[in-house]
Design a protein around this motif. Structure first.
Motif, PDB file in Angstrom:
ATOM      1  N   ALA A 112      14.782   3.389  -0.109  1.00  0.00           N
ATOM      2  CA  ALA A 112      15.677   3.567   1.033  1.00  0.00           C
ATOM      3  C   ALA A 112      16.679   4.690   0.768  1.00  0.00           C
ATOM      4  O   ALA A 112      16.944   5.529   1.645  1.00  0.00           O
ATOM      5  CB  ALA A 112      16.391   2.251   1.331  1.00  0.00           C
ATOM      6  N   VAL A 113      17.196   4.729  -0.465  1.00  0.00           N
ATOM      7  CA  VAL A 113      18.171   5.788  -0.813  1.00  0.00           C
ATOM      8  C   VAL A 113      17.538   7.171  -0.641  1.00  0.00           C
ATOM      9  O   VAL A 113      18.177   8.115  -0.177  1.00  0.00           O
ATOM     10  CB  VAL A 113      18.686   5.594  -2.265  1.00  0.00           C
ATOM     11  N   HIS A 114      16.252   7.263  -0.986  1.00  0.00           N
ATOM     12  CA  HIS A 114      15.573   8.560  -0.935  1.00  0.00           C
ATOM     13  C   HIS A 114      14.782   8.766   0.356  1.00  0.00           C
ATOM     14  O   HIS A 114      14.014   9.721   0.472  1.00  0.00           O
ATOM     15  CB  HIS A 114      14.678   8.723  -2.167  1.00  0.00           C
ATOM     16  N   GLY A 115      14.994   7.886   1.318  1.00  0.00           N
ATOM     17  CA  GLY A 115      14.392   8.086   2.641  1.00  0.00           C
ATOM     18  C   GLY A 115      12.888   7.899   2.694  1.00  0.00           C
ATOM     19  O   GLY A 115      12.213   8.474   3.549  1.00  0.00           O
ATOM     20  N   VAL A 116      12.349   7.093   1.760  1.00  0.00           N
ATOM     21  CA  VAL A 116      10.905   6.789   1.781  1.00  0.00           C
ATOM     22  C   VAL A 116      10.761   5.344   2.264  1.00  0.00           C
ATOM     23  O   VAL A 116      11.276   4.421   1.638  1.00  0.00           O
ATOM     24  CB  VAL A 116      10.276   6.948   0.373  1.00  0.00           C
ATOM     25  N   PHE A 117      10.051   5.155   3.371  1.00  0.00           N
ATOM     26  CA  PHE A 117      10.008   3.817   3.976  1.00  0.00           C
ATOM     27  C   PHE A 117       8.585   3.283   4.152  1.00  0.00           C
ATOM     28  O   PHE A 117       8.393   2.278   4.817  1.00  0.00           O
ATOM     29  CB  PHE A 117      10.731   3.834   5.332  1.00  0.00           C
ATOM     30  N   THR A 118       7.621   3.987   3.560  1.00  0.00           N
ATOM     31  CA  THR A 118       6.228   3.533   3.691  1.00  0.00           C
ATOM     32  C   THR A 118       5.774   2.891   2.385  1.00  0.00           C
ATOM     33  O   THR A 118       5.784   3.543   1.332  1.00  0.00           O
ATOM     34  CB  THR A 118       5.309   4.723   4.043  1.00  0.00           C
ATOM     35  N   LEU A 119       5.392   1.621   2.468  1.00  0.00           N
ATOM     36  CA  LEU A 119       5.055   0.858   1.256  1.00  0.00           C
ATOM     37  C   LEU A 119       3.817  -0.006   1.466  1.00  0.00           C
ATOM     38  O   LEU A 119       3.734  -0.772   2.420  1.00  0.00           O
ATOM     39  CB  LEU A 119       6.235  -0.050   0.876  1.00  0.00           C
ATOM     40  N   VAL A 120       2.869   0.143   0.560  1.00  0.00           N
ATOM     41  CA  VAL A 120       1.708  -0.759   0.516  1.00  0.00           C
ATOM     42  C   VAL A 120       1.928  -1.691  -0.674  1.00  0.00           C
ATOM     43  O   VAL A 120       2.141  -1.223  -1.797  1.00  0.00           O
ATOM     44  CB  VAL A 120       0.395   0.035   0.350  1.00  0.00           C
ATOM     45  N   PHE A 121       1.898  -2.987  -0.421  1.00  0.00           N
ATOM     46  CA  PHE A 121       2.247  -3.959  -1.455  1.00  0.00           C
ATOM     47  C   PHE A 121       1.032  -4.786  -1.875  1.00  0.00           C
ATOM     48  O   PHE A 121       0.293  -5.300  -1.027  1.00  0.00           O
ATOM     49  CB  PHE A 121       3.356  -4.896  -0.948  1.00  0.00           C
ATOM     50  N   SER A 122       0.854  -4.924  -3.199  1.00  0.00           N
ATOM     51  CA  SER A 122      -0.219  -5.752  -3.762  1.00  0.00           C
ATOM     52  C   SER A 122       0.175  -7.215  -3.648  1.00  0.00           C
ATOM     53  O   SER A 122       0.831  -7.766  -4.529  1.00  0.00           O
ATOM     54  CB  SER A 122      -0.400  -5.455  -5.261  1.00  0.00           C
ATOM     55  N   ARG A 171       7.741   0.749   7.094  1.00  0.00           N
ATOM     56  CA  ARG A 171       6.314   0.608   7.431  1.00  0.00           C
ATOM     57  C   ARG A 171       5.667  -0.023   6.206  1.00  0.00           C
ATOM     58  O   ARG A 171       5.542   0.630   5.164  1.00  0.00           O
ATOM     59  CB  ARG A 171       5.691   1.984   7.691  1.00  0.00           C
ATOM     60  N   VAL A 172       5.280  -1.273   6.354  1.00  0.00           N
ATOM     61  CA  VAL A 172       4.855  -2.035   5.174  1.00  0.00           C
ATOM     62  C   VAL A 172       3.494  -2.691   5.418  1.00  0.00           C
ATOM     63  O   VAL A 172       3.281  -3.310   6.464  1.00  0.00           O
ATOM     64  CB  VAL A 172       5.887  -3.145   4.851  1.00  0.00           C
ATOM     65  N   ALA A 173       2.600  -2.547   4.451  1.00  0.00           N
ATOM     66  CA  ALA A 173       1.337  -3.289   4.497  1.00  0.00           C
ATOM     67  C   ALA A 173       1.317  -4.292   3.352  1.00  0.00           C
ATOM     68  O   ALA A 173       1.458  -3.907   2.184  1.00  0.00           O
ATOM     69  CB  ALA A 173       0.150  -2.341   4.383  1.00  0.00           C
ATOM     70  N   LEU A 247      -2.676   3.107   4.252  1.00  0.00           N
ATOM     71  CA  LEU A 247      -1.762   4.260   4.373  1.00  0.00           C
ATOM     72  C   LEU A 247      -1.978   4.966   5.712  1.00  0.00           C
ATOM     73  O   LEU A 247      -1.013   5.377   6.370  1.00  0.00           O
ATOM     74  CB  LEU A 247      -1.997   5.255   3.230  1.00  0.00           C
ATOM     75  N   GLU A 248      -3.254   5.102   6.097  1.00  0.00           N
ATOM     76  CA  GLU A 248      -3.552   5.759   7.378  1.00  0.00           C
ATOM     77  C   GLU A 248      -2.995   4.933   8.535  1.00  0.00           C
ATOM     78  O   GLU A 248      -2.416   5.473   9.485  1.00  0.00           O
ATOM     79  CB  GLU A 248      -5.072   5.934   7.537  1.00  0.00           C
ATOM     80  N   TYR A 249      -3.125   3.632   8.432  1.00  0.00           N
ATOM     81  CA  TYR A 249      -2.588   2.745   9.473  1.00  0.00           C
ATOM     82  C   TYR A 249      -1.062   2.896   9.568  1.00  0.00           C
ATOM     83  O   TYR A 249      -0.504   3.032  10.652  1.00  0.00           O
ATOM     84  CB  TYR A 249      -2.958   1.292   9.153  1.00  0.00           C
ATOM     85  N   LEU A 250      -0.407   2.915   8.399  1.00  0.00           N
ATOM     86  CA  LEU A 250       1.064   2.974   8.402  1.00  0.00           C
ATOM     87  C   LEU A 250       1.577   4.309   8.924  1.00  0.00           C
ATOM     88  O   LEU A 250       2.702   4.388   9.431  1.00  0.00           O
ATOM     89  CB  LEU A 250       1.605   2.712   6.987  1.00  0.00           C
ATOM     90  N   ALA A 251       0.767   5.355   8.808  1.00  0.00           N
ATOM     91  CA  ALA A 251       1.188   6.656   9.339  1.00  0.00           C
ATOM     92  C   ALA A 251       1.387   6.570  10.849  1.00  0.00           C
ATOM     93  O   ALA A 251       2.161   7.342  11.429  1.00  0.00           O
ATOM     94  CB  ALA A 251       0.138   7.715   8.991  1.00  0.00           C
ATOM     95  N   ALA A 252       0.728   5.606  11.486  1.00  0.00           N
ATOM     96  CA  ALA A 252       0.803   5.498  12.950  1.00  0.00           C
ATOM     97  C   ALA A 252       1.561   4.256  13.427  1.00  0.00           C
ATOM     98  O   ALA A 252       1.793   4.103  14.622  1.00  0.00           O
ATOM     99  CB  ALA A 252      -0.613   5.482  13.532  1.00  0.00           C
ATOM    100  N   HIS A 253       1.922   3.363  12.499  1.00  0.00           N
ATOM    101  CA  HIS A 253       2.537   2.092  12.926  1.00  0.00           C
ATOM    102  C   HIS A 253       3.730   1.739  12.048  1.00  0.00           C
ATOM    103  O   HIS A 253       3.606   1.714  10.823  1.00  0.00           O
ATOM    104  CB  HIS A 253       1.534   0.935  12.828  1.00  0.00           C
ATOM    105  N   ALA A 254       4.854   1.389  12.677  1.00  0.00           N
ATOM    106  CA  ALA A 254       6.004   0.867  11.928  1.00  0.00           C
ATOM    107  C   ALA A 254       5.888  -0.657  11.848  1.00  0.00           C
ATOM    108  O   ALA A 254       4.998  -1.248  12.455  1.00  0.00           O
ATOM    109  CB  ALA A 254       7.291   1.274  12.618  1.00  0.00           C
ATOM    110  N   VAL A 309      -8.136  -4.055  12.478  1.00  0.00           N
ATOM    111  CA  VAL A 309      -6.883  -3.290  12.402  1.00  0.00           C
ATOM    112  C   VAL A 309      -7.014  -2.065  11.497  1.00  0.00           C
ATOM    113  O   VAL A 309      -6.509  -0.987  11.815  1.00  0.00           O
ATOM    114  CB  VAL A 309      -5.732  -4.213  11.920  1.00  0.00           C
ATOM    115  N   LEU A 310      -7.690  -2.252  10.356  1.00  0.00           N
ATOM    116  CA  LEU A 310      -7.789  -1.130   9.392  1.00  0.00           C
ATOM    117  C   LEU A 310      -9.141  -0.424   9.449  1.00  0.00           C
ATOM    118  O   LEU A 310      -9.301   0.647   8.871  1.00  0.00           O
ATOM    119  CB  LEU A 310      -7.598  -1.645   7.951  1.00  0.00           C
ATOM    120  N   GLY A 311     -10.123  -1.057  10.064  1.00  0.00           N
ATOM    121  CA  GLY A 311     -11.493  -0.520   9.977  1.00  0.00           C
ATOM    122  C   GLY A 311     -12.077  -0.763   8.599  1.00  0.00           C
ATOM    123  O   GLY A 311     -12.992  -0.075   8.163  1.00  0.00           O
TER     124      GLY A 311
END
Ligand SMILES: NC(=O)c1ccc[n+]([C@@H]2O[C@H](COP(=O)([O-])OP(=O)(O)OC[C@H]3O[C@@H](n4cnc5c(N)ncnc54)[C@H](O)[C@@H]3O)[C@@H](O)[C@H]2O)c1
Length: 336
Positions: A112-122, A171-173, A247-254, A309-311
């Motif tokens: 958040a501090v560095h403005g990165v909000f896209t995360l894929v979580f195991s 944007r989180v998966a 990642l491709e999904y998150l590029a288009a969905h929050a 959703v992801l194909g």
């Protein structure tokens, strides 16, 4: 895109790094190598032709995270770093909450501090309560966490949902893995646990390689077709491909996506052993032992959401999973 892969030198993380390279992305690894061999970056270079940038350290180290985000222009993060042994989490829950929950908090704070909000979580199938009917389906399932390990994953899911509710930029998966096995077909990277393996496939490989004398099957009196536990085994390369699709999904969905990654096909312990023997031609001596505390008879994934959703659809057969796991094991244990 530069993608930070925490735990990128680990079993699943290294396969994700290979897929990122294959798709034209640049993996940036942050790993403390607590459960990874030091030659993984060199192996990844051999496999992909690209030497990954590696930061050696702990994902809970705020200063290191600050340095990584400042130095590399990170577009998204895949967070695989963490502890994963269910049994160990029962005997040492502190270690698990410290690593898995504190790790996620430190990471998301730095993002958040560095403005990165896209995360894929195991995440993991262990977030599902065993009271759910199979196949485990996202959506209305009861989530309970079946062990301290599972609860760290569930708490992490809650944290990420709360972050996204508080700030629409997230944007989180949440990728709920079932049972990843196998290895990259090159035989260069794979599952190489330190000490006694906690999972079935590395154990089978070590017995086949003569590293261990025999395998114990924990119980054959479960209410399943052959009496042994049934799981949903997915090839680690298929699983890794799911991260690229996420990642491709998150590029288009929050917002937050929760989705299973499995094959939807239950395979029993005996079924996996027999398939391994047939596919590789290697004998695997085994004996039937008593049930192991905490084992659930059968669970597997509902896979429709991942497809819609992801194909995403797992492509590899169980035979292929066995052959690829064995190729890697042969390389690791040498000269068999
Ligand atoms: N393998 C499975 O069966 C499975 C199933 C479901 C979910 N998962 C989850 O997937 C993720 C990856 O699993 P894996 O099988 O690749 O495990 P792994 O142990 O092979 O990989 C994890 C990596 O993270 C690193 N690591 C651990 N703690 C760290 C820390 N605090 N800071 C930096 N690096 C750290 C380790 O050195 C290792 O390289 C884990 O979060 C695990 O819980 C795994």
């Amino acid at each position: 895109m530069n993608v930070l892969v925490t735990g990128g030198a680990g079993y699943i993380g290294s396969h994700i790094c290979a897929q990122l390279c294959a798709c034209g992305h640049t993996p940036v690894i942050l790993d403390d190598f607590s459960n990874a061999k030091p030659d993984i970056p060199a192996r990844l270079q051999q496999l992909t032709g690209q030497r990954p940038v590696v930061y050696r350290g702990d994902v809970r180290d705020a200063a290191l995270l600050d340095h990584v985000f400042a130095a590399a222009e990170i577009g998204a993060v895949i967070h695989t770093a963490g502890k994963k042994a269910v049994g160990e989490s029962v005997t040492d829950p502190q270690l698990y909450y410290e690593n898995n929950v504190h790790g996620l908090l430190a990471l998301t704070k730095a993002m958040a501090v560095h403005g990165v909000f896209t995360l894929v979580f195991s995440s993991s199938a262990t977030v599902y309560s065993e009271t759910n009917p199979v196949p485990y389906r996202e959506g209305n399932a009861v989530l309970a966490g079946t062990s301290p390990y599972g609860r760290t994953k569930l708490i992490a899911e809650w944290i990420l949902k709360d972050l996204a509710a508080a700030d629409a930029r997230w944007r989180v998966a949440l990728l709920r893995y079932f049972n990843p096995i196998g290895a990259d077909p090159s035989g260069l990277i794979g599952d190489d646990p330190a000490g006694v393996p906690n999972n079935l496939m590395p154990y089978i490989c070590q017995v086949a390689a003569g590293v261990r004398p025999e395998l114990t099957v924990f119980g054959n009196d479960y209410p399943t077709a052959d009496g042994t536990c049934e799981r949903d085994y997915i090839h680690v390369s298929d699983l890794a491909a799911g991260h690229i699709q996420a990642l491709e999904y998150l590029a288009a969905h929050a917002g937050v996506l929760e989705v299973n990654l499995g094959t939807g096909q239950p395979v029993s312990v005996l079924g996996l052993i027999e398939t391994f023997i047939k596919a590789t031609g290697q004998p695997v001596p085994y004996r039937i032992g008593p049930r192991r505390a905490g084992d659930i008879p059968a669970y597997y994934a509902a896979v429709e959401k991942a497809k819609t959703v992801l194909g995403f659809e797992a492509a590899c057969s169980v035979e292929q999973m066995c052959c690829d796991a064995w190729r890697f094991a042969k390389n690791s244990y040498g000269g068999i």
